[in-house]
Design an enzyme around this catalytic site. Structure first.
Site, PDB file in Angstrom:
ATOM      1  N   HIS A  64       8.537  -0.935 -33.011  1.00  0.00           N
ATOM      2  CA  HIS A  64       9.459  -0.161 -33.844  1.00  0.00           C
ATOM      3  C   HIS A  64       8.740   0.918 -34.649  1.00  0.00           C
ATOM      4  O   HIS A  64       9.256   1.401 -35.657  1.00  0.00           O
ATOM      5  CB  HIS A  64      10.251  -1.094 -34.765  1.00  0.00           C
ATOM      6  CG  HIS A  64      11.060  -2.078 -33.991  1.00  0.00           C
ATOM      7  ND1 HIS A  64      12.342  -1.818 -33.553  1.00  0.00           N
ATOM      8  CD2 HIS A  64      10.734  -3.297 -33.493  1.00  0.00           C
ATOM      9  CE1 HIS A  64      12.777  -2.854 -32.855  1.00  0.00           C
ATOM     10  NE2 HIS A  64      11.820  -3.764 -32.788  1.00  0.00           N
TER      11      HIS A  64
ATOM     12  N   HIS B  41      11.609   5.201 -31.178  1.00  0.00           N
ATOM     13  CA  HIS B  41      11.719   4.012 -30.323  1.00  0.00           C
ATOM     14  C   HIS B  41      13.169   3.647 -30.061  1.00  0.00           C
ATOM     15  O   HIS B  41      14.077   4.124 -30.751  1.00  0.00           O
ATOM     16  CB  HIS B  41      11.006   2.826 -30.990  1.00  0.00           C
ATOM     17  CG  HIS B  41      11.683   2.376 -32.242  1.00  0.00           C
ATOM     18  ND1 HIS B  41      11.503   3.007 -33.446  1.00  0.00           N
ATOM     19  CD2 HIS B  41      12.564   1.372 -32.479  1.00  0.00           C
ATOM     20  CE1 HIS B  41      12.236   2.412 -34.374  1.00  0.00           C
ATOM     21  NE2 HIS B  41      12.903   1.418 -33.811  1.00  0.00           N
TER      22      HIS B  41
ATOM     23  N   ASP C 224      15.830   0.305 -29.748  1.00  0.00           N
ATOM     24  CA  ASP C 224      16.015  -1.107 -30.065  1.00  0.00           C
ATOM     25  C   ASP C 224      16.737  -1.757 -28.882  1.00  0.00           C
ATOM     26  O   ASP C 224      17.820  -1.300 -28.501  1.00  0.00           O
ATOM     27  CB  ASP C 224      16.918  -1.274 -31.290  1.00  0.00           C
ATOM     28  CG  ASP C 224      16.191  -1.061 -32.604  1.00  0.00           C
ATOM     29  OD1 ASP C 224      14.976  -0.817 -32.584  1.00  0.00           O
ATOM     30  OD2 ASP C 224      16.869  -1.164 -33.641  1.00  0.00           O
TER      31      ASP C 224
ATOM     32  N   HIS D 153      16.493  -7.453 -30.109  1.00  0.00           N
ATOM     33  CA  HIS D 153      15.922  -7.232 -31.444  1.00  0.00           C
ATOM     34  C   HIS D 153      16.753  -7.917 -32.534  1.00  0.00           C
ATOM     35  O   HIS D 153      16.226  -8.430 -33.508  1.00  0.00           O
ATOM     36  CB  HIS D 153      15.838  -5.728 -31.699  1.00  0.00           C
ATOM     37  CG  HIS D 153      15.309  -5.337 -33.026  1.00  0.00           C
ATOM     38  ND1 HIS D 153      14.173  -5.880 -33.583  1.00  0.00           N
ATOM     39  CD2 HIS D 153      15.771  -4.431 -33.947  1.00  0.00           C
ATOM     40  CE1 HIS D 153      13.960  -5.326 -34.767  1.00  0.00           C
ATOM     41  NE2 HIS D 153      14.909  -4.469 -35.005  1.00  0.00           N
TER      42      HIS D 153
ATOM     43  N   HIS E 234      23.985  -2.036 -35.898  1.00  0.00           N
ATOM     44  CA  HIS E 234      23.344  -2.413 -34.625  1.00  0.00           C
ATOM     45  C   HIS E 234      24.303  -3.264 -33.779  1.00  0.00           C
ATOM     46  O   HIS E 234      24.486  -3.021 -32.587  1.00  0.00           O
ATOM     47  CB  HIS E 234      22.085  -3.257 -34.880  1.00  0.00           C
ATOM     48  CG  HIS E 234      20.872  -2.503 -35.357  1.00  0.00           C
ATOM     49  ND1 HIS E 234      20.714  -2.070 -36.647  1.00  0.00           N
ATOM     50  CD2 HIS E 234      19.739  -2.141 -34.708  1.00  0.00           C
ATOM     51  CE1 HIS E 234      19.538  -1.468 -36.772  1.00  0.00           C
ATOM     52  NE2 HIS E 234      18.921  -1.497 -35.610  1.00  0.00           N
TER      53      HIS E 234
ATOM     54  N   GLU F  74      15.857   5.232 -32.737  1.00  0.00           N
ATOM     55  CA  GLU F  74      15.536   5.385 -34.156  1.00  0.00           C
ATOM     56  C   GLU F  74      14.216   6.141 -34.290  1.00  0.00           C
ATOM     57  O   GLU F  74      13.432   6.219 -33.343  1.00  0.00           O
ATOM     58  CB  GLU F  74      15.429   4.005 -34.817  1.00  0.00           C
ATOM     59  CG  GLU F  74      16.752   3.256 -34.796  1.00  0.00           C
ATOM     60  CD  GLU F  74      16.630   1.776 -35.167  1.00  0.00           C
ATOM     61  OE1 GLU F  74      17.633   1.212 -35.635  1.00  0.00           O
ATOM     62  OE2 GLU F  74      15.557   1.177 -34.977  1.00  0.00           O
TER      63      GLU F  74
HETATM   64 ZN   LIG Z   1      14.083  -0.459 -34.488  1.00  0.00          ZN
END
Ligand SMILES: [Zn+2]
Length: 200
Positions: free
Chosen positions: A38, A42, A44, A48, A150, A162
């Site tokens: 992270h 990156h 997710d 995660h 998320h 992100e």
């Molecule tokens: Zn992240």
């Protein structure tokens, strides 16, 4: 990614080091990295924030490639007016990157960042958004424990980027290329995010 990249407090920072070097008699320079997945720009993976979610080696890649809208947010509490500037017909684009400008120095982790209201994220995802990205460390508030945004995105299969670097990127329509690495069992991956002008 560099030693100056500010990661999440307590996370494994990015480091790169050369194991063998030509300067010390080896035939090649060979480096290795250690990093939280992270750090920097990156994606997710659902794993995660959900034990039953897909790991990054199993996420569909089509979300990370294709037409993409970059919107400059002027109202951090309600993006709808900003989106309407680019999409006056009310259509949700397949990929959407929000430039908030709220993380100006990537070498310092921010204290607080704006986030999209969860019901607005849910609405975008339910209306066909396949990828959502921000120039912030998280799509949720930094102190969020339930990661509601998320989860709202993942419920509809919307991918998350992100830590985007959108300085100097004009608002408009692009082609996005931001493929994650195929890291077996991982909860995310660094990406090299590129925006290509739709006209070449
Ligand atoms: Zn992240």
């Amino acid at each position: 990614l560099s030693a100056l990249t500010a990661g999440w407090p307590g996370d494994v920072p990015f480091t790169f080091r050369l194991g063998s070097t030509i300067a010390t008699g080896a035939s090649v320079n060979v480096g290795s990295i250690e990093t939280s997945v992270h750090a920097g720009t990156h994606c997710d993976a659902p794993f995660h924030f959900n034990d039953a979610g897909a790991t990054v080696d199993r996420v569909p890649l089509d979300a990370f490639l294709g037409s993409c809208s970059v919107v400059h947010l002027t109202d951090l509490t309600d993006w709808r007016g900003d989106l309407a500037r680019l999409h006056p017909d009310g259509q949700v684009p397949p990929r959407l990157l929000f430039r908030t400008g709220s993380w100006p120095d990537s070498s310092r982790f921010p204290i607080a960042v704006p986030s999209i209201p969860v019901e607005q994220a849910e609405w975008l995802a339910a209306n066909g958004l396949r990828l959502f990205g921000v120039d912030l460390p998280s799509v949720d508030p930094l102190d969020s424990k339930n990661l509601a945004v998320h989860h709202a995105l993942a419920r509809h299969g919307t991918a998350i980027l992100e830590g985007l670097w959108l300085d100097g990127v004009p608002e408009g329509q692009y082609e996005l290329i931001a493929l994650p690495l195929r890291l077996a069992g991982a909860d995310g991956s660094p990406v090299r995010a590129v925006l290509r002008n739709a006209f070449g």
